[in-house]
Scaffold this motif. Structure first.
Motif: not given
Length: 238
Positions: A203-210
């Motif tokens: 996951w992206d650290v900031k947005t938690r995008e998969k």
């Protein structure tokens, strides 16, 4: 030098394994296939095999440099790698740093919960039975691995977690969870199979995008693009 023969040893969900002229070596061919839900959902994505082949090589080399013994030898082509031939244990070692997926469904815990310490789980590698969870007693009783091998797999798995969490975090990524498979060669336990976004969650650290195979599982689209983004952040040449 090892060369591909006409017959294949094994064809899995996203890779085909070929024997070589050297009985101690195999060739992994990373296909463009992507599957989920025990093979019930299958699709092909252009360049995915090439990306995963290079991604796996990159990770295996990082782990080897940190003292983790692996089966990886070298890249052979855009979609092929040469590896040591192992006697694989029918076991998946799973580490979860953040709760999501099946852990939330099984235990009712909050999705996205940070897990400290990380959760370690064993699963039997058996698609027909949906990879059931097992424990060390099952492994010992049914002879899937001996106690020394089990301890070695656990030790390597946690060491790999320490190495890769830092590697991905420096690239702005959270290593949510992952699975590893190990094998034996001449009494030594080695990391086998692969480490790619097919077998881990990132996951992206900031947005938690998969940025992993969950994009395929959940129909989010942009699968290849997500894998490429992860590779770019890691500084991998594609």
């Amino acid at each position: 030098m090892a060369t591909r023969k006409q017959s294949e040893l094994y064809s899995g969900k996203a890779k085909t394994v070929y024997i070589t002229d050297d009985p101690t070596q195999l060739i992994l061919y990373f296909r463009d296939d992507t599957s989920a839900f025990d093979g019930k959902k299958i699709e092909r994505f252009s360049r995915k095999g090439e990306i995963n082949n290079k991604f796996n090589a990159f990770i295996m080399e990082k782990l080897a440099a940190a003292g983790i013994p692996t089966h990886f030898e070298r890249l052979l082509s855009e979609q092929e790698s040469l590896v040591k031939r192992l006697e694989m244990f029918p076991i998946e070692c799973v580490v979860r740093n953040i709760a999501t997926g099946s852990l939330c469904r099984r235990l009712g815990v909050q999705d996205g919960l940070d897990l400290d310490p990380p959760v370690f789980e064993f699963f039997l590698k058996d698609d027909a039975r949906h990879d059931p969870m097992i424990n060390e007693y099952h492994i010992r009783t049914f002879g899937w691995a001996n106690p020394k091998q089990v301890e070695q797999m656990k030790e390597y798995t946690f060491r790999i977690n320490d190495i890769l969490k830092v590697l991905f975090l420096e690239a702005g990524l959270l290593l949510v969870d992952y699975k590893l498979e190990f094998g034996d060669v001449q009494g030594q336990v080695l990391l086998g199979d692969e480490f790619t976004p097919d077998g881990c969650r990132l996951w992206d650290v900031k947005t938690r995008e998969k940025l992993d195979k969950d994009r395929f599982r959940h129909g989010l689209g942009g699968v290849t693009e997500a894998y490429e983004e992860v590779a770019r952040r890691l500084g991998m040449p594609l």
